[in-house]
Enzyme design. Structure first.
Site, PDB file in Angstrom:
ATOM      1  N   HIS A 205      99.450 -26.241 127.623  1.00  0.00           N
ATOM      2  CA  HIS A 205      98.818 -27.371 128.299  1.00  0.00           C
ATOM      3  C   HIS A 205      99.310 -27.612 129.726  1.00  0.00           C
ATOM      4  O   HIS A 205      98.768 -28.459 130.419  1.00  0.00           O
ATOM      5  CB  HIS A 205      99.013 -28.658 127.495  1.00  0.00           C
ATOM      6  CG  HIS A 205     100.401 -29.221 127.584  1.00  0.00           C
ATOM      7  ND1 HIS A 205     101.480 -28.670 126.953  1.00  0.00           N
ATOM      8  CD2 HIS A 205     100.886 -30.281 128.277  1.00  0.00           C
ATOM      9  CE1 HIS A 205     102.555 -29.365 127.232  1.00  0.00           C
ATOM     10  NE2 HIS A 205     102.236 -30.357 128.038  1.00  0.00           N
TER      11      HIS A 205
HETATM   12  C1  UD1 Z   1     101.115 -35.301 129.584  1.00  0.00           C
HETATM   13  C2  UD1 Z   1     102.425 -35.222 130.364  1.00  0.00           C
HETATM   14  C3  UD1 Z   1     103.161 -33.932 130.011  1.00  0.00           C
HETATM   15  C4  UD1 Z   1     103.340 -33.811 128.517  1.00  0.00           C
HETATM   16  C5  UD1 Z   1     101.978 -33.943 127.831  1.00  0.00           C
HETATM   17  C6  UD1 Z   1     102.094 -33.869 126.335  1.00  0.00           C
HETATM   18  C7  UD1 Z   1     102.404 -36.223 132.611  1.00  0.00           C
HETATM   19  C8  UD1 Z   1     102.407 -35.933 134.058  1.00  0.00           C
HETATM   20  N1  UD1 Z   1     102.193 -35.178 131.800  1.00  0.00           N
HETATM   21  O1  UD1 Z   1     100.308 -34.220 130.012  1.00  0.00           O
HETATM   22  O2  UD1 Z   1     104.429 -33.950 130.616  1.00  0.00           O
HETATM   23  O3  UD1 Z   1     103.924 -32.561 128.218  1.00  0.00           O
HETATM   24  O4  UD1 Z   1     101.397 -35.198 128.203  1.00  0.00           O
HETATM   25  O5  UD1 Z   1     100.848 -33.878 125.725  1.00  0.00           O
HETATM   26  O6  UD1 Z   1     102.596 -37.355 132.227  1.00  0.00           O
HETATM   27  N2  UD1 Z   1      93.165 -36.283 127.348  1.00  0.00           N
HETATM   28  C9  UD1 Z   1      92.299 -36.618 126.336  1.00  0.00           C
HETATM   29  N3  UD1 Z   1      92.748 -37.484 125.370  1.00  0.00           N
HETATM   30  C10 UD1 Z   1      93.977 -38.028 125.385  1.00  0.00           C
HETATM   31  C11 UD1 Z   1      94.853 -37.701 126.433  1.00  0.00           C
HETATM   32  C12 UD1 Z   1      94.427 -36.825 127.402  1.00  0.00           C
HETATM   33  O7  UD1 Z   1      91.189 -36.130 126.271  1.00  0.00           O
HETATM   34  O8  UD1 Z   1      94.307 -38.799 124.462  1.00  0.00           O
HETATM   35  C13 UD1 Z   1      92.734 -35.300 128.366  1.00  0.00           C
HETATM   36  C14 UD1 Z   1      92.031 -35.917 129.540  1.00  0.00           C
HETATM   37  O9  UD1 Z   1      91.064 -35.009 129.979  1.00  0.00           O
HETATM   38  C15 UD1 Z   1      93.140 -35.997 130.578  1.00  0.00           C
HETATM   39  C16 UD1 Z   1      93.949 -34.746 130.264  1.00  0.00           C
HETATM   40  O10 UD1 Z   1      93.871 -34.623 128.849  1.00  0.00           O
HETATM   41  O11 UD1 Z   1      92.665 -36.049 131.876  1.00  0.00           O
HETATM   42  C17 UD1 Z   1      95.378 -34.800 130.699  1.00  0.00           C
HETATM   43  O12 UD1 Z   1      96.052 -35.935 130.137  1.00  0.00           O
HETATM   44  P1  UD1 Z   1      97.333 -36.546 130.901  1.00  0.00           P
HETATM   45  O13 UD1 Z   1      97.899 -37.656 130.117  1.00  0.00           O
HETATM   46  O14 UD1 Z   1      96.999 -36.800 132.330  1.00  0.00           O
HETATM   47  O15 UD1 Z   1      98.362 -35.340 130.937  1.00  0.00           O
HETATM   48  P2  UD1 Z   1      98.738 -34.264 129.812  1.00  0.00           P
HETATM   49  O16 UD1 Z   1      98.242 -32.942 130.260  1.00  0.00           O
HETATM   50  O17 UD1 Z   1      98.383 -34.736 128.452  1.00  0.00           O
END
Ligand code: UD1
Length: 366
Positions: A205
């Site tokens: 991821h």
């Molecule tokens: C975040 C953390 C990362 C951690 C990871 C664990 C930061 C900068 N990154 O990354 O350090 O390793 O979580 O999972 O805080 N999305 C969904 N549903 C959700 C959550 C996210 O669909 O419940 C999708 C969305 O498209 C979103 C993308 O995932 O834009 C990224 O989510 P985000 O929370 O920004 O960062 P992660 O990649 O999950």
């Protein structure tokens, strides 16, 4: 005495669980969980609360996804608003996600002391968003709990007085040791028609691996190839699902019957699969630690790690995202016997209790 425990993203929930439990058991403070809403889908969120017995959040900030600036700003603004209504004795933040740094900043500016669990880890790679979050959170924290000696050394180098730092161990391993028997009893491999040690577990991821279509395409081709030698189970993070769709890689990903793509798994499902895997391919921070304790070879799909103890004492090997390096590490791991589980000091299932006890003493002394 009210203490805020802040969590927003999946790994935070796992780390928070043992600390919340230990504080509740001591009964000296009232922990109130602040959920920022950074992760919000059921499989990324609610299932962790259920399985790990985490009390329901007292507050939910509902921030959702967004760019780093937008997400961090929303959390900062909403948590500040909460702090103006309820001032806790301390704000405890976990790990290195955007929720961690945003709440730490809101708290310190209002004179609320910040306590950081999993402080001091450094990858020395400032292109990683998490590295910026770690540096900034530690810089404004009053009490810093580290998981391994490198954490204390990094903080010392950055000028953090050693009175603020405690080697408490690893709360993620507390959760692992507590949940392992139930996780294994789920028989996840059997439910998927796989044999224990007859498959690999794959997770991916990090922006550095999934955001550039050419990097992701090369990795997908490699996983398809490797799944011919060992079936691979791939619970896919939502971020990766978006990236795979954006790069039109779905068909390539589904071209091998050996590569099973799943929705994100619950904590116990993932742990059950990890514990019985022949090897793990991952860019997760937590899984480098968990595989070390489980004695499962971990091919870490990164060029660096903020968790060096997993290389020195554990089972992790850095392989970056270069297919040749990963293929070599994969073959080497398959040819070698299973490693012994690592015994890392203070990764003993009692880190949460140590943190609750140190926190109580520290609050009493303020
Ligand atoms: C975040 C953390 C990362 C951690 C990871 C664990 C930061 C900068 N990154 O990354 O350090 O390793 O979580 O999972 O805080 N999305 C969904 N549903 C959700 C959550 C996210 O669909 O419940 C999708 C969305 O498209 C979103 C993308 O995932 O834009 C990224 O989510 P985000 O929370 O920004 O960062 P992660 O990649 O999950």
């Amino acid at each position: 005495m009210i203490i805020h425990l802040v969590a927003g993203a999946r790994p935070n929930f796992i780390k928070l669980a043992p600390v919340a439990k230990a504080i509740l058991e001591r009964g000296c403070q009232e922990p109130r969980i602040v959920h920022t809403g950074q992760h919000y889908d059921g499989p990324m969120d609610a299932v962790f609360f259920e399985e790990l017995g985490i009390p329901a959040p007292a507050y939910h900030l509902g921030v959702g996804s967004g760019t780093h600036g937008a997400q961090t700003a929303r959390i900062l603004e909403r948590y500040e608003d909460l702090l103006l209504r309820e001032k806790p004795a301390a704000t405890v933040v976990f790990g290195d996600v955007n929720s961690t740094v945003a709440c730490a900043l809101a708290a310190v500016k209002l004179g609320v002391p910040v306590v950081h669990v999993e402080a001091g880890l450094r990858s020395f790679d400032r292109t990683m968003p998490e590295e910026i979050n770690r540096l900034l959170t530690d810089a404004v924290s009053e009490l810093l709990f580290v998981t391994e000696p490198s954490g204390a050394q990094n903080l010392q180098r950055e000028g953090v007085p050693c009175e603020k730092v405690r080697l408490a161990g690893n709360v993620m391993i507390d959760a692992l040791l507590a949940e392992l028997p139930v996780a294994v009893s789920l028989d996840m491999p059997g439910r998927m028609g796989l044999k224990p040690r007859g498959y690999g577990l794959l997770t991916l991821h990090r922006p550095s691996n999934v955001d550039a279509p050419e990097t992701l395409a090369a990795l997908v081709d490699l996983f398809v190839e490797l799944s011919g030698a060992l079936p691979l189970v791939f619970p896919m993070h939502p971020r990766t699902r978006v990236a795979v769709a954006g790069a039109a890689l779905q068909e390539r990903l589904e071209s091998s019957s050996g590569l099973r793509v799943l929705e994100p798994l619950s904590y116990r499902e993932n742990l059950g699969l990890m514990a019985q895997a022949r090897l793990v391919l991952t860019d997760s921070g937590g899984m480098q630690e968990e595989t070390s304790v489980l004695g499962v070879p971990c091919i870490t799909l990164r060029d660096n790690t903020e968790r060096p103890v997993t290389l020195e004492m554990g089972t992790s090997t850095l392989a970056g995202n270069d297919p040749r390096r990963i293929r070599k590490a994969f073959k080497k791991a398959l040819a070698a016997p299973m490693p012994e589980p690592a015994r890392i000091p203070f990764w003993d299932g009692r880190a949460g209790q140590r943190i609750a006890s140190e926190l109580a003493a520290w609050l009493a002394g303020r």
